[in-house]
Design a protein around this motif. Structure first.
Motif, PDB file in Angstrom:
ATOM      1  N   MET A 252       0.965  -1.278  -0.054  1.00 24.61           N
ATOM      2  CA  MET A 252       0.140  -0.047   0.062  1.00 24.61           C
ATOM      3  C   MET A 252       0.856   1.259   0.063  1.00 24.61           C
ATOM      4  N   PHE A 253       0.779   2.212  -0.774  1.00 24.60           N
ATOM      5  CA  PHE A 253       1.326   3.518  -0.856  1.00 24.60           C
ATOM      6  C   PHE A 253       0.412   4.560  -0.692  1.00 24.60           C
ATOM      7  N   PRO A 254       0.906   5.470   0.194  1.00 25.64           N
ATOM      8  CA  PRO A 254       2.076   5.398   1.266  1.00 25.64           C
ATOM      9  C   PRO A 254       1.615   4.350   2.194  1.00 25.64           C
ATOM     10  N   PRO A 255       2.967   3.747   2.721  1.00 27.15           N
ATOM     11  CA  PRO A 255       2.613   2.615   3.590  1.00 27.15           C
ATOM     12  C   PRO A 255       2.034   3.247   5.095  1.00 27.15           C
ATOM     13  N   PHE A 256       1.101   2.557   5.693  1.00 30.41           N
ATOM     14  CA  PHE A 256       0.618   2.902   6.972  1.00 30.41           C
ATOM     15  C   PHE A 256       1.413   2.524   7.937  1.00 30.41           C
ATOM     16  N   LYS A 257       1.792   3.609   8.912  1.00 29.58           N
ATOM     17  CA  LYS A 257       2.733   3.297  10.347  1.00 29.58           C
ATOM     18  C   LYS A 257       2.211   3.994  11.199  1.00 29.58           C
ATOM     19  N   VAL A 258       2.153   3.051  12.373  1.00 28.63           N
ATOM     20  CA  VAL A 258       1.729   3.458  13.695  1.00 28.63           C
ATOM     21  C   VAL A 258       2.525   3.281  14.777  1.00 28.63           C
ATOM     22  N   ARG A 259       2.495   3.986  15.866  1.00 27.54           N
ATOM     23  CA  ARG A 259       3.392   4.024  17.076  1.00 27.54           C
ATOM     24  C   ARG A 259       2.242   3.459  18.213  1.00 27.54           C
ATOM     25  N   ILE A 260       2.657   2.217  18.749  1.00 29.46           N
ATOM     26  CA  ILE A 260       2.137   1.680  19.701  1.00 29.46           C
ATOM     27  C   ILE A 260       2.580   1.867  21.053  1.00 29.46           C
ATOM     28  N   ASN A 261       1.551   2.161  21.891  1.00 27.48           N
ATOM     29  CA  ASN A 261       2.343   2.306  23.377  1.00 27.48           C
ATOM     30  C   ASN A 261       1.035   1.618  24.265  1.00 27.48           C
ATOM     31  N   GLY A 262       1.388   1.266  25.795  1.00 25.41           N
ATOM     32  CA  GLY A 262       0.659   0.760  26.693  1.00 25.41           C
ATOM     33  C   GLY A 262       0.211  -0.515  26.785  1.00 25.41           C
ATOM     34  N   LEU A 263       1.209  -1.385  25.951  1.00 23.24           N
ATOM     35  CA  LEU A 263       1.002  -2.699  25.989  1.00 23.24           C
ATOM     36  C   LEU A 263       1.759  -3.506  27.120  1.00 23.24           C
ATOM     37  N   ASP A 264       1.619  -4.781  27.564  1.00 21.69           N
ATOM     38  CA  ASP A 264       2.250  -5.483  28.784  1.00 21.69           C
ATOM     39  C   ASP A 264       3.610  -6.062  27.768  1.00 21.69           C
ATOM     40  N   LYS A 265       4.497  -5.449  28.430  1.00 21.18           N
ATOM     41  CA  LYS A 265       5.712  -5.742  27.680  1.00 21.18           C
ATOM     42  C   LYS A 265       6.337  -7.444  27.478  1.00 21.18           C
ATOM     43  N   LYS A 266       5.767  -8.065  28.364  1.00 28.26           N
ATOM     44  CA  LYS A 266       5.827  -9.629  28.087  1.00 28.26           C
ATOM     45  C   LYS A 266       4.825 -10.454  27.512  1.00 28.26           C
ATOM     46  N   ALA A 267       3.811  -9.849  27.198  1.00 26.65           N
ATOM     47  CA  ALA A 267       2.742 -10.360  26.581  1.00 26.65           C
ATOM     48  C   ALA A 267       2.861 -10.393  25.123  1.00 26.65           C
ATOM     49  N   LYS A 268       2.327 -11.391  24.488  1.00 31.64           N
ATOM     50  CA  LYS A 268       2.515 -11.591  23.090  1.00 31.64           C
ATOM     51  C   LYS A 268       1.330 -11.128  22.298  1.00 31.64           C
ATOM     52  N   TYR A 269       1.359 -10.433  21.116  1.00 33.10           N
ATOM     53  CA  TYR A 269       0.359  -9.611  20.422  1.00 33.10           C
ATOM     54  C   TYR A 269       0.317  -9.981  18.936  1.00 33.10           C
ATOM     55  N   ILE A 270      -0.812 -10.254  18.267  1.00 39.47           N
ATOM     56  CA  ILE A 270      -0.886 -10.457  16.936  1.00 39.47           C
ATOM     57  C   ILE A 270      -1.536  -9.130  16.553  1.00 39.47           C
ATOM     58  N   LEU A 271      -0.847  -8.368  15.562  1.00 39.97           N
ATOM     59  CA  LEU A 271      -1.541  -7.179  14.927  1.00 39.97           C
ATOM     60  C   LEU A 271      -2.330  -7.362  13.732  1.00 39.97           C
TER      61      LEU A 271
ATOM     62  N   SER B 240       3.779 -10.815  13.570  1.00 37.57           N
ATOM     63  CA  SER B 240       3.084 -11.191  14.518  1.00 37.57           C
ATOM     64  C   SER B 240       3.190 -12.789  14.716  1.00 37.57           C
ATOM     65  N   PRO B 241       3.171 -13.032  15.860  1.00 41.00           N
ATOM     66  CA  PRO B 241       3.258 -12.582  17.162  1.00 41.00           C
ATOM     67  C   PRO B 241       4.303 -12.206  17.789  1.00 41.00           C
ATOM     68  N   ALA B 242       4.363 -11.082  18.393  1.00 40.15           N
ATOM     69  CA  ALA B 242       5.374 -10.555  19.068  1.00 40.15           C
ATOM     70  C   ALA B 242       5.277  -9.993  20.311  1.00 40.15           C
ATOM     71  N   THR B 243       6.213  -9.688  21.299  1.00 33.88           N
ATOM     72  CA  THR B 243       6.053  -9.065  22.662  1.00 33.88           C
ATOM     73  C   THR B 243       5.345  -7.638  22.645  1.00 33.88           C
ATOM     74  N   GLY B 244       4.861  -7.300  23.606  1.00 27.16           N
ATOM     75  CA  GLY B 244       4.313  -5.914  23.633  1.00 27.16           C
ATOM     76  C   GLY B 244       5.759  -4.800  23.508  1.00 27.16           C
ATOM     77  N   GLU B 245       6.567  -5.350  24.153  1.00 25.38           N
ATOM     78  CA  GLU B 245       7.923  -4.649  24.201  1.00 25.38           C
ATOM     79  C   GLU B 245       8.486  -4.354  22.766  1.00 25.38           C
ATOM     80  N   GLN B 246       8.353  -5.522  21.730  1.00 24.44           N
ATOM     81  CA  GLN B 246       9.007  -5.535  20.459  1.00 24.44           C
ATOM     82  C   GLN B 246       7.758  -4.507  19.824  1.00 24.44           C
ATOM     83  N   TRP B 247       6.833  -4.518  20.036  1.00 29.40           N
ATOM     84  CA  TRP B 247       5.641  -3.699  18.992  1.00 29.40           C
ATOM     85  C   TRP B 247       6.081  -2.017  19.610  1.00 29.40           C
ATOM     86  N   MET B 248       6.183  -1.809  20.862  1.00 24.33           N
ATOM     87  CA  MET B 248       6.366  -0.474  21.128  1.00 24.33           C
ATOM     88  C   MET B 248       7.561   0.093  20.916  1.00 24.33           C
ATOM     89  N   ALA B 249       8.571  -0.763  20.639  1.00 26.54           N
ATOM     90  CA  ALA B 249      10.309  -0.150  20.473  1.00 26.54           C
ATOM     91  C   ALA B 249      10.306   0.873  19.197  1.00 26.54           C
TER      92      ALA B 249
END
Length: 88
Positions: free
Chosen positions: A1-20, A59-68
């Motif tokens: 997709m152009f332009p690419p969609f980018k998002v900054r994520i915060n507030g996740l549990d650093k150790k939990a795994k998430y699928i976006l 996906s899946p990745a830890t909250g810490e990875q998504w928020m980095a």
């Protein structure tokens, strides 16, 4: 997709795994065209396509990875081809 969609994520549990997932929903029932440096209504939209969600390839990745760093959906491809076999 152009332009690419980018998002900054915060507030996740650093150790939990998430699928976006990304789900794209039509804003209205109109077709648009880009004319004279702006988007203009160009008629009625095509019938709505079957719903498909795009799973981020990291996906899946830890909250810490998504928020980095910002999460980019640069591999997302869009189509209006209802017989698409590639998951776009």
């Amino acid at each position: 997709m152009f332009p690419p969609f980018k998002v900054r994520i915060n507030g996740l549990d650093k150790k939990a795994k998430y699928i976006l997932l990304m789900d794209i929903v039509a804003a209205d029932d109109c077709r648009y065209k880009f004319h004279n440096s702006r988007w203009m209504v160009a008629g009625k939209a095509d019938p709505e396509m079957p719903k498909r969600m795009y799973i981020h390839p990291d996906s899946p990745a830890t909250g810490e990875q998504w928020m980095a760093k910002p999460v980019a959906f640069h591999k997302l491809k869009l189509t209006n081809n209802i017989s698409d076999k590639h998951g776009f």
